[in-house]
Design a protein around this motif. Structure first.
Motif, PDB file in Angstrom:
ATOM      1  N   GLY A 158      12.684  27.041  47.870  1.00 22.72           N
ATOM      2  CA  GLY A 158      11.158  27.245  48.330  1.00 22.72           C
ATOM      3  C   GLY A 158      10.721  25.720  48.529  1.00 22.72           C
ATOM      4  O   GLY A 158      10.021  25.556  49.648  1.00 22.72           O
ATOM      5  N   LEU A 159      11.393  24.671  48.285  1.00 27.66           N
ATOM      6  CA  LEU A 159      11.089  23.350  48.664  1.00 27.66           C
ATOM      7  C   LEU A 159      11.366  23.247  50.042  1.00 27.66           C
ATOM      8  O   LEU A 159      10.973  22.481  50.973  1.00 27.66           O
ATOM      9  CB  LEU A 159      11.633  22.416  47.690  1.00 27.66           C
ATOM     10  CG  LEU A 159      10.850  22.261  46.307  1.00 27.66           C
ATOM     11  CD1 LEU A 159      11.932  21.456  45.414  1.00 27.66           C
ATOM     12  CD2 LEU A 159       9.498  21.677  46.387  1.00 27.66           C
ATOM     13  N   ASP A 160      12.767  23.737  50.256  1.00 25.78           N
ATOM     14  CA  ASP A 160      13.291  23.533  51.730  1.00 25.78           C
ATOM     15  C   ASP A 160      12.523  24.188  52.702  1.00 25.78           C
ATOM     16  O   ASP A 160      12.309  23.760  53.810  1.00 25.78           O
ATOM     17  CB  ASP A 160      14.701  24.054  51.734  1.00 25.78           C
ATOM     18  CG  ASP A 160      15.913  23.250  50.927  1.00 25.78           C
ATOM     19  OD1 ASP A 160      15.473  22.029  50.600  1.00 25.78           O
ATOM     20  OD2 ASP A 160      17.013  23.782  50.636  1.00 25.78           O
ATOM     21  N   ARG A 161      11.896  25.391  52.402  1.00 22.22           N
ATOM     22  CA  ARG A 161      10.875  26.029  53.288  1.00 22.22           C
ATOM     23  C   ARG A 161       9.648  25.315  53.544  1.00 22.22           C
ATOM     24  O   ARG A 161       9.295  25.438  54.575  1.00 22.22           O
ATOM     25  CB  ARG A 161      10.471  27.611  52.772  1.00 22.22           C
ATOM     26  CG  ARG A 161      11.454  28.717  53.047  1.00 22.22           C
ATOM     27  CD  ARG A 161      11.139  30.148  52.711  1.00 22.22           C
ATOM     28  NE  ARG A 161      10.734  30.178  51.166  1.00 22.22           N
ATOM     29  CZ  ARG A 161      11.496  30.487  50.080  1.00 22.22           C
ATOM     30  NH1 ARG A 161      12.691  30.598  50.214  1.00 22.22           N
ATOM     31  NH2 ARG A 161      11.055  30.595  48.997  1.00 22.22           N
ATOM     32  N   LEU A 201       6.475  21.814  56.851  1.00 20.12           N
ATOM     33  CA  LEU A 201       6.015  20.630  56.890  1.00 20.12           C
ATOM     34  C   LEU A 201       6.259  19.464  58.151  1.00 20.12           C
ATOM     35  O   LEU A 201       5.425  18.858  58.888  1.00 20.12           O
ATOM     36  CB  LEU A 201       5.767  19.763  55.909  1.00 20.12           C
ATOM     37  CG  LEU A 201       5.007  20.170  54.629  1.00 20.12           C
ATOM     38  CD1 LEU A 201       5.154  19.540  53.288  1.00 20.12           C
ATOM     39  CD2 LEU A 201       3.431  20.189  54.841  1.00 20.12           C
ATOM     40  N   THR A 202       7.682  19.750  58.311  1.00 19.37           N
ATOM     41  CA  THR A 202       8.269  19.080  59.320  1.00 19.37           C
ATOM     42  C   THR A 202       7.525  19.512  60.767  1.00 19.37           C
ATOM     43  O   THR A 202       7.315  19.007  61.719  1.00 19.37           O
ATOM     44  CB  THR A 202       9.847  19.252  59.433  1.00 19.37           C
ATOM     45  OG1 THR A 202      10.132  18.519  58.032  1.00 19.37           O
ATOM     46  CG2 THR A 202      10.403  18.532  60.389  1.00 19.37           C
ATOM     47  N   ARG A 214       4.278  18.219  61.274  1.00 22.71           N
ATOM     48  CA  ARG A 214       4.026  17.071  61.584  1.00 22.71           C
ATOM     49  C   ARG A 214       4.485  16.851  62.889  1.00 22.71           C
ATOM     50  O   ARG A 214       3.713  15.778  63.726  1.00 22.71           O
ATOM     51  CB  ARG A 214       5.170  16.078  60.643  1.00 22.71           C
ATOM     52  CG  ARG A 214       5.172  14.711  60.920  1.00 22.71           C
ATOM     53  CD  ARG A 214       6.075  13.811  60.341  1.00 22.71           C
ATOM     54  NE  ARG A 214       5.771  12.349  60.441  1.00 22.71           N
ATOM     55  CZ  ARG A 214       5.894  11.641  61.421  1.00 22.71           C
ATOM     56  NH1 ARG A 214       5.890  12.272  62.683  1.00 22.71           N
ATOM     57  NH2 ARG A 214       5.621  10.326  61.567  1.00 22.71           N
ATOM     58  N   GLU A 215       5.516  17.540  63.543  1.00 21.74           N
ATOM     59  CA  GLU A 215       5.915  17.352  64.884  1.00 21.74           C
ATOM     60  C   GLU A 215       4.788  17.731  65.969  1.00 21.74           C
ATOM     61  O   GLU A 215       4.576  17.032  66.897  1.00 21.74           O
ATOM     62  CB  GLU A 215       7.066  18.132  65.200  1.00 21.74           C
ATOM     63  CG  GLU A 215       8.446  17.727  64.571  1.00 21.74           C
ATOM     64  CD  GLU A 215       9.676  18.529  64.740  1.00 21.74           C
ATOM     65  OE1 GLU A 215       9.650  19.563  65.407  1.00 21.74           O
ATOM     66  OE2 GLU A 215      10.923  18.053  64.148  1.00 21.74           O
ATOM     67  N   THR A 216       4.117  18.773  65.464  1.00 23.44           N
ATOM     68  CA  THR A 216       2.807  19.186  66.226  1.00 23.44           C
ATOM     69  C   THR A 216       1.869  18.245  66.272  1.00 23.44           C
ATOM     70  O   THR A 216       1.292  17.819  67.333  1.00 23.44           O
ATOM     71  CB  THR A 216       2.384  20.560  65.817  1.00 23.44           C
ATOM     72  OG1 THR A 216       3.278  21.733  65.771  1.00 23.44           O
ATOM     73  CG2 THR A 216       1.214  21.221  66.562  1.00 23.44           C
ATOM     74  N   VAL A 217       1.486  17.418  64.973  1.00 22.89           N
ATOM     75  CA  VAL A 217       0.466  16.598  64.907  1.00 22.89           C
ATOM     76  C   VAL A 217       0.828  15.221  65.505  1.00 22.89           C
ATOM     77  O   VAL A 217       0.075  14.574  66.398  1.00 22.89           O
ATOM     78  CB  VAL A 217       0.130  16.467  63.487  1.00 22.89           C
ATOM     79  CG1 VAL A 217      -0.587  15.206  63.500  1.00 22.89           C
ATOM     80  CG2 VAL A 217      -0.264  17.501  62.740  1.00 22.89           C
TER      81      VAL A 217
END
Length: 118
Positions: free
Chosen positions: A79-82, A87-88, A91-94
């Motif tokens: 779940g944390l990996d998902r 989030l990664t 972040r790339e989009t932002v």
């Protein structure tokens, strides 16, 4: 540990009902500290209280909960990996939008759009 937390854990089945002293106060045995430390470690690891309760029930039944705990921790890691992957990507989009906005010229924005950077 607050008395409110102790009562909550007791009401949720994480702690066995405490004995009462003559004045009506709850009297917890020393082993309760070990249980509270386990609950704390489980919460820090992100396990929901329901899962912590299940692990404690396995232990209370006289069985080692290690296999059960290993399975739960594997699910927690997945779940944390998902979440990290999601989030990664966000972040790339932002970062892309930020780069366009930081390098852009607000005077050249398209008046027909709310904001051309997003």
């Amino acid at each position: 540990m607050t008395t409110k937390a102790l009562r909550f854990y007791e009401s949720q089945g994480l702690l066995p009902p405490a004995e009462r002293s003559a004045n009506g106060y709850r009297d917890y045995p020393d082993k309760t500290v070990d249980r509270l430390e386990f609950i704390h470690r489980g919460k820090v690891a992100g396990l929901p209280l329901a899962e912590i309760r299940d692990i404690l029930r396995v232990r209370d039944a006289g069985q080692a909960p290690c296999t059960h705990l290993t399975h739960q921790l594997a699910q927690q890691l997945a779940g944390l990996d998902r979440q990290i992957a999601e989030l990664t990507a966000v972040r790339e989009t932002v970062a892309e939008h930020y780069k366009r906005a930081a390098e852009g010229d607000p005077d050249r924005c398209d008046a027909q759009r709310i904001c051309s950077y997003l």
